[in-house]
Design a protein around this motif. Structure first.
Motif, PDB file in Angstrom:
ATOM      1  N   TYR A   1      21.891   0.487-104.544  1.00 54.30           N
ATOM      2  CA  TYR A   1      21.394  -0.151-105.766  1.00 54.30           C
ATOM      3  C   TYR A   1      20.906  -1.559-105.467  1.00 54.30           C
ATOM      4  O   TYR A   1      21.620  -2.361-104.853  1.00 54.30           O
TER       5      TYR A   1
ATOM      6  N   ALA B   1      17.971   2.149-108.331  1.00 53.61           N
ATOM      7  CA  ALA B   1      18.551   3.054-107.345  1.00 53.61           C
ATOM      8  C   ALA B   1      17.509   3.370-106.283  1.00 53.61           C
ATOM      9  O   ALA B   1      16.340   3.600-106.598  1.00 53.61           O
TER      10      ALA B   1
ATOM     11  N   ASN C   1      11.558  11.257-110.596  1.00 56.28           N
ATOM     12  CA  ASN C   1      12.515  10.436-109.863  1.00 56.28           C
ATOM     13  C   ASN C   1      12.362  10.665-108.367  1.00 56.28           C
ATOM     14  O   ASN C   1      11.497  11.421-107.923  1.00 56.28           O
TER      15      ASN C   1
ATOM     16  N   ASP D   1      13.962   4.974-107.766  1.00 51.18           N
ATOM     17  CA  ASP D   1      13.726   5.326-109.165  1.00 51.18           C
ATOM     18  C   ASP D   1      13.290   4.081-109.935  1.00 51.18           C
ATOM     19  O   ASP D   1      13.887   3.011-109.785  1.00 51.18           O
TER      20      ASP D   1
ATOM     21  N   GLN E   1      18.406   7.553-111.362  1.00 56.25           N
ATOM     22  CA  GLN E   1      19.707   6.898-111.280  1.00 56.25           C
ATOM     23  C   GLN E   1      19.635   5.380-111.466  1.00 56.25           C
ATOM     24  O   GLN E   1      20.645   4.691-111.324  1.00 56.25           O
TER      25      GLN E   1
END
Length: 289
Positions: free
Chosen positions: A41, A51, A71, A95, A101
């Motif tokens: 992250y 993410a 994604n 993403d 995510q």
């Protein structure tokens, strides 16, 4: 000429993979399982965390940009990781805000929001020269990023490229339909590109997207550009890729139209073509260097 180029790509890829087929390019780990990159992250001051998955390797690296509502875990993104691992090149996928995510609210996203995501990831997590691979809306963001970061962008591969698509498609609606959408505050678009089957675009989204349209003037991109599009794409007309090719200033532009190709380009032969195209660009850029 196109056939010759593809034969050259296949030879280069065959050498890189030791004669193995593209599918399953990365060698299996003990026990028959492949080690996939893990989710990380990226933190940003006052903005949602993004993410991403990243593997380190040689330059040029490859960055994958998904489409609208998609994604980083789709078949194309996964196949490109296997390919980059097999050749030892770096690879980054992520993403957008509100997608997959990543943190954030998808309905609040705009072209400008996601462009900032791309530029942040390029600046902070992509080392050295990159080949940007954009799918659908990702192809639009790919070009915006190439304009903003020319020193980092060494080649582009657009897949079902959707430059300006939301805006131009809305403007082709009859006046009465547009007025109805404006009164409601949104446009409901039937699509096969997301699970719900309906994409609801707010008027604010469309107005903001218009600020990022590119096809009204020359596009100041001079690196090699490859545009792959299916003639059976029911979401984004293939002629958009032709328009992009006409607008970019690069002298090195190829268009590949697949007669049976659809929007997602996730069939085995579609993915092979994408990989062959990137392999050829890597070879070209390495030779130039």
């Amino acid at each position: 000429m196109a056939a010759a180029v593809l034969r050259s790509c296949r030879r280069g890829l065959s050498r890189a993979l030791g004669g193995k087929a593209v599918a399953g390019a990365a060698p299996p780990s003990p026990g028959g399982l492949r080690h996939k990159s893990s989710v990380q992250y990226a933190s940003r001051p006052d903005l949602p965390k993004l993410a991403y998955k990243k593997i380190k390797g040689k330059s040029p690296g490859v960055v994958f940009l998904p489409g609208y509502g998609s994604n980083m875990s789709g078949p194309k993104a996964e196949a490109l990781e296997d390919f980059c691992k097999s050749l030892g090149h770096s690879y980054l996928r992520f993403d957008y805000t509100g997608c997959g995510q990543s943190e954030g609210v998808f309905a609040e996203g705009t072209i400008g929001t996601w462009k900032k995501d791309v530029l942040f990831m390029l600046d902070e997590h992509a080392e050295g020269p990159q080949i940007l691979v954009g799918s659908s809306m990702g192809g639009w963001l790919m070009l915006l990023a190439a304009i903003a970061r020319p020193e980092k962008t060494k080649a582009l591969v657009g897949i079902s490229t959707a430059v300006d698509h939301f805006v131009t498609a809305f403007k082709t609606l009859p006046l009465e339909a547009r007025k109805e959408c404006e009164d409601k505050g949104f446009w409901s678009v039937p699509t096969k590109n997301i699970e719900q089957g309906i994409s609801r675009l707010s008027m604010e989204f469309l107005q903001e997207a218009e600020n990022h349209c590119l096809l009204h003037s020359p596009i100041p991109v001079t690196c090699p550009v490859r545009l792959i599009h299916g003639l059976k794409d029911e979401d984004v007309p293939w002629h958009i890729s032709m328009q992009v090719a006409e607008c970019v200033l690069s002298p090195d532009v190829d268009i590949i139209l697949r007669r049976q190709g659809q929007h997602h380009m996730t069939e085995k032969d579609d993915i092979k073509l994408i990989v062959y195209t990137i392999d050829d660009l890597i070879d070209k850029l390495t030779t130039m260097a």
